[in-house]
Enzyme design. Structure first.
Site, PDB file in Angstrom:
ATOM      1  N   ASP A 190       0.731  -1.268   0.123  1.00 48.84           N
ATOM      2  CA  ASP A 190       0.115  -0.141   0.079  1.00 48.84           C
ATOM      3  C   ASP A 190       0.624   1.437  -0.061  1.00 48.84           C
ATOM      4  OD1 ASP A 190      -2.587  -1.469  -0.116  1.00 48.84           O
ATOM      5  OD2 ASP A 190      -2.173  -1.546   2.326  1.00 48.84           O
ATOM      6  N   CYS A 191       2.297   1.304   0.210  1.00 51.91           N
ATOM      7  CA  CYS A 191       2.892   2.447  -0.023  1.00 51.91           C
ATOM      8  C   CYS A 191       4.229   2.133  -0.892  1.00 51.91           C
ATOM      9  CB  CYS A 191       3.400   2.831   1.330  1.00 51.91           C
ATOM     10  SG  CYS A 191       4.569   1.795   2.264  1.00 51.91           S
ATOM     11  N   THR A 233      -6.381  14.933 -41.893  1.00 58.41           N
ATOM     12  CA  THR A 233      -7.535  13.836 -41.926  1.00 58.41           C
ATOM     13  C   THR A 233      -7.531  13.083 -40.997  1.00 58.41           C
ATOM     14  OG1 THR A 233      -7.143  14.287 -44.285  1.00 58.41           O
ATOM     15  CG2 THR A 233      -8.323  12.204 -43.586  1.00 58.41           C
ATOM     16  N   CYS A 266       6.774  -0.060   0.425  1.00 56.35           N
ATOM     17  CA  CYS A 266       6.612  -1.631   0.270  1.00 56.35           C
ATOM     18  C   CYS A 266       6.993  -2.220  -1.097  1.00 56.35           C
ATOM     19  CB  CYS A 266       5.214  -1.724   0.265  1.00 56.35           C
ATOM     20  SG  CYS A 266       4.286  -1.494   1.912  1.00 56.35           S
ATOM     21  N   ASP A 287      -3.105   9.684 -36.728  1.00 49.00           N
ATOM     22  CA  ASP A 287      -3.580   8.545 -36.643  1.00 49.00           C
ATOM     23  C   ASP A 287      -2.634   7.084 -36.305  1.00 49.00           C
ATOM     24  OD1 ASP A 287      -2.290   7.782 -38.751  1.00 49.00           O
ATOM     25  OD2 ASP A 287      -3.935   7.861 -40.316  1.00 49.00           O
ATOM     26  N   ASP A 299      -2.042  16.285 -37.362  1.00 53.20           N
ATOM     27  CA  ASP A 299      -2.645  15.859 -38.601  1.00 53.20           C
ATOM     28  C   ASP A 299      -3.948  16.258 -39.135  1.00 53.20           C
ATOM     29  OD1 ASP A 299      -2.491  14.153 -41.153  1.00 53.20           O
ATOM     30  OD2 ASP A 299      -3.597  12.795 -40.330  1.00 53.20           O
TER      31      ASP A 299
END
Length: 742
Positions: free
Chosen positions: A16-17, A442, A20, A637, A440
């Protein structure tokens, strides 16, 4: 040629930290055959890279010995040199032979797997964990010690010692195991030294209380970390557990995770869609708010795609599954976010390096405070030892080392819930430094398909011009034909049948509609079939000047109308560009399209344009911008813009959840909104501001209590509150980012 590295993934319980994570990382790196280790606190996971066979039993034993639960999750393969410029891994998520992606294999249980941090099951409620049981037991023992000590004063020291040992023995054991695994300066070690020293100077009662406060702080850390994990798990839970599948003429309810590509599922009104797919029957308003955040449902019909987790509001749909449960949009988003949380940001790496020197320095300062004043100035030995022990507790680095990863994990999670995917803390942090964005055209600034923008009629009304044109285009898949047919459908124009319709290569299409000979094609081809007036020629030139493609309709040898089409900007493109400019970021459009079209689109958006570019030209221009001192993000894209995406400081893929959009660039805008580029920058700046606040709180509280402790104003109790309190404060502050709306 790169040597393939195998990657084995584990789920970790009770981590949890950041301390750890650091202990687990250090311990596993020491094992033979391990090439690299990446640990995510928020994802509760660890990825181990290894060249040959991984000694899994040793990994399981090493982690369990530290007191954490561990199960094997999944394995991957990746090239050794598979780093991008943003320092993240591109993992291969396919073809893991002999592995079931949807299940976790329980690790071999060891006697050591029952310590402080161990949880019985992943995802178990915090109050049912072993840590909570130990905290409550230790608190009960302390209360009992107070009662017994009040009734039997002579036994007070011994009952408080017994209460202390209830909590301290598991802590000390973990400290010893961490030291043997390569982490001698852990918070457990500092805690053990402080408690043992307090007993030696007669502060047994206070030592017992400090141990209880430490355990409560650890438990609160677990609750806060659980909230961050729940954010991502909540995204995964959007997908329903069952689905209705068409089988043998009927429908059968099956687990959603068993759906295969090609299955046809039935979605009733109000149901969540259980898989990515394509509508094959029916239409409905689709509420995409759970996935995209858009409040207005979208009307979708046959051949349109739908996401898993979205809701069919008013229609019955039949949907053909296009992605298995392990590879639908939400599953890939969750997987990418978990991986991103394992990639450290530059600030996080600096804090890690700083903490490795900081903790031994705290130990040294504590020792000097305890030893020097009595030796040099003749101070009271017990008093200064007490102050030195308090400094050990004040100096615990938990709050400092959790300050950065907690904020980054929350930022990545909240971004993912809004379709803003960033592959790691380095990318998230990098967005705040962006000073130019190259788009870009298109499919990025525009929708990627033409729309009918103008209908000009001569001698007939516009509706008739549209109907005759659509009649000729029936059955065609050409983008311009699709645009005309879509316009006719939207306008509810009748589409009569066309007889003897045929395409004329390079010119257009002709046929007979209602006994009228009709031709639809380019202006030059139309001029061969009909006489054009000067006004008509000027109209065509004007539309062409706006970057539009013009088709001319000729009916019975006379020009009947013009239909202009253009790939139009996305609805939010202009607002997205304006939002970037408001943040002081330069925007430029790079396109391979012709100059006239590029200038027309750029003028409507208020962006500078560079046109008629090849992929290498786009890459060159990105380099030129960087040489001007700008930090450049490239949005495209993910395919034909690959060279420019790679050259940019941050590459952003624009796409609707496709594999390319999710896997190629440093970041992905899942839902195709131009405004989301500005949102990513804002999110990055919010996260870095949050990190600054966290570091200030963590170091500020320590500085205050350091002074008050040396001055004799505060002692062990406030010292442990300064550490655990700061840890809880910075974690809670980081969790505020989960409510970020952009």
């Amino acid at each position: 040629m790169t040597t393939p590295l195998k990657q084995t993934r584990f789920k970790i319980g009770g981590m949890d930290c950041a301390s750890c994570a650091a202990k687990i990382d250090t311990a596993v790196r020491r094992l033979d055959g391990v090439a690299d280790v990446s640990v995510s606190v928020t994802g509760a996971s660890m990825t181990v890279s290894h060249g040959g066979a991984l000694p899994e039993d040793k990994v399981l034993q090493q982690v369990a010995r530290l007191g954490y639960g561990i199960v094997k999750a999944e394995a991957r393969t990746a090239p050794v040199s598979g780093k991008t410029h943003a320092d993240h891994d591109h993992h291969d998520h396919e073809g893991h032979e002999g592995h079931d992606h949807g299940r976790e294999r329980p690790a071999r249980q060891t006697a050591e797997a029952t310590h402080l941090h161990s949880d019985a099951e992943p995802g178990q409620a915090w109050w049912r964990t072993r840590r909570a049981a130990l905290t409550l037991t230790c608190a009960a023992a302390l209360l009992a010690a107070y009662g017994i000590g009040h009734l039997f004063p002579a036994a007070e020291r011994w009952v408080f010692l017994a209460a202390l040992l209830v909590g301290l023995v598991p802590i000390a054991r973990r400290a010893l195991m961490a030291a043997l695994a390569g982490t001698p300066f852990s918070i457990e070690m500092l805690m053990t030294i402080a408690a043992a020293g307090a007993v030696m100077i007669g502060a047994t009662e206070e030592a017992a209380a400090v141990v209880v406060l430490f355990l409560i702080g650890e438990m609160l850390e677990g609750v806060a970390a659980g909230r961050a994990r729940a954010s991502i798990q909540g995204l995964a839970d959007l997908v329903p557990k069952t689905a209705l599948v068409e089988r043998a003429g009927g429908t059968v309810e099956v687990p959603a995770e068993s759906l295969a590509v090609g299955d046809v599922i039935v979605v009733r009104p109000g149901d969540r869609i259980p898989a990515d797919g394509e509508i094959v029957e029916g239409s409905s308003d689709i509420d995409e708010a759970p996935v995209t955040g858009e409040s207005i449902p979208k009307r979708k019909g046959i051949a349109e795609g739908v996401f898993a987790g979205t809701i069919s509001t008013d229609g019955v749909l039949k949907v053909r599954v296009t992605a298995a449960a392990s590879d639908n949009t939400i599953a890939r988003v969750v997987r990418l976010v978990e991986e991103a949380q394992e990639a450290k940001a530059p600030t996080e790496r600096f804090i890690d390096r700083f903490s490795r020197s900081y903790t031994p320095a705290v130990l040294a300062v504590g020792a000097l405070v305890a030893l020097l004043p009595p030796l040099v100035a003749g101070g009271d030995r017990s008093e200064w030892i007490y102050k030195g022990l308090a400094i050990l507790l004040i100096g615990c680095p938990c709050a400092l080392v959790i300050s950065t990863p907690a904020a980054i994990a929350a930022g990545l999670a909240t971004g993912a819930r809004r379709g803003l995917l960033m592959k790691g803390g380095a990318v998230l942090e990098g967005f705040r430094r962006i000073t130019a964005v190259a788009f870009d055209k298109t499919g990025t600034l525009t929708a990627g398909k033409p729309d009918v923008t103008d209908i000009v009629a001569y001698g007939r009304d516009e509706r008739t011009v549209l109907a005759l044109s659509a009649a000729l285009e029936q059955g065609s898949s050409h983008p311009l034909a699709v645009a005309i047919l879509a316009k006719a459908q939207a306008e509810k124009a009748p589409v009569p049948p066309a007889l003897a319709a045929k395409a004329i290569s390079g010119k257009g299409v002709e046929g007979s509609v209602g006994g009228v000979a009709v031709f639809l094609g380019s202006g030059q081809a139309a001029a061969e079939r009909a006489v054009m007036t000067e006004a008509q020629r000027l109209a065509i030139d004007s539309l062409n000047g706006q970057g539009k493609t013009v088709s001319v309709l000729v009916a019975d040898g006379v020009v009947a109308g013009l239909i202009a089409m253009r790939d139009e900007p996305r609805p939010d493109a202009a607002a997205g560009i304006m939002a970037l400019k408001a943040q002081g970021i330069r925007a430029v459009m790079l396109t391979g399209d012709n100059r006239r079209t590029a200038d027309a689109i750029a003028a409507s958006l208020g962006i500078e344009a560079r046109a008629e570019l090849l992929p290498q030209d786009k890459q060159r221009i990105v380099g030129e911008l960087q040489r001007e001192g700008l930090k450049v993000a490239k949005v495209g894209d993910g395919i034909n813009d690959a060279p420019a995406l790679a050259a940019a400081d941050i590459g952003i893929a624009m796409g609707g959840g496709t594999d390319v959009a999710l896997e190629t660039a440093d970041a992905a805008i899942l839902h195709g909104r131009v405004m989301d580029v500005a949102r990513m920058v804002r999110l990055s700046r919010a996260v870095m501001a949050n990190i600054g606040q966290n570091i200030t709180v963590a170091l500020g509280l320590k500085a205050v209590f350091l002074v008050t402790t040396i001055a004799g104003i505060t002692g062990l109790w406030p010292a442990i509150l300064a550490d655990t309190g700061a840890t809880v404060l910075v974690t809670a502050n980081a969790m505020r980012l989960l409510r970020w709306r952009g």
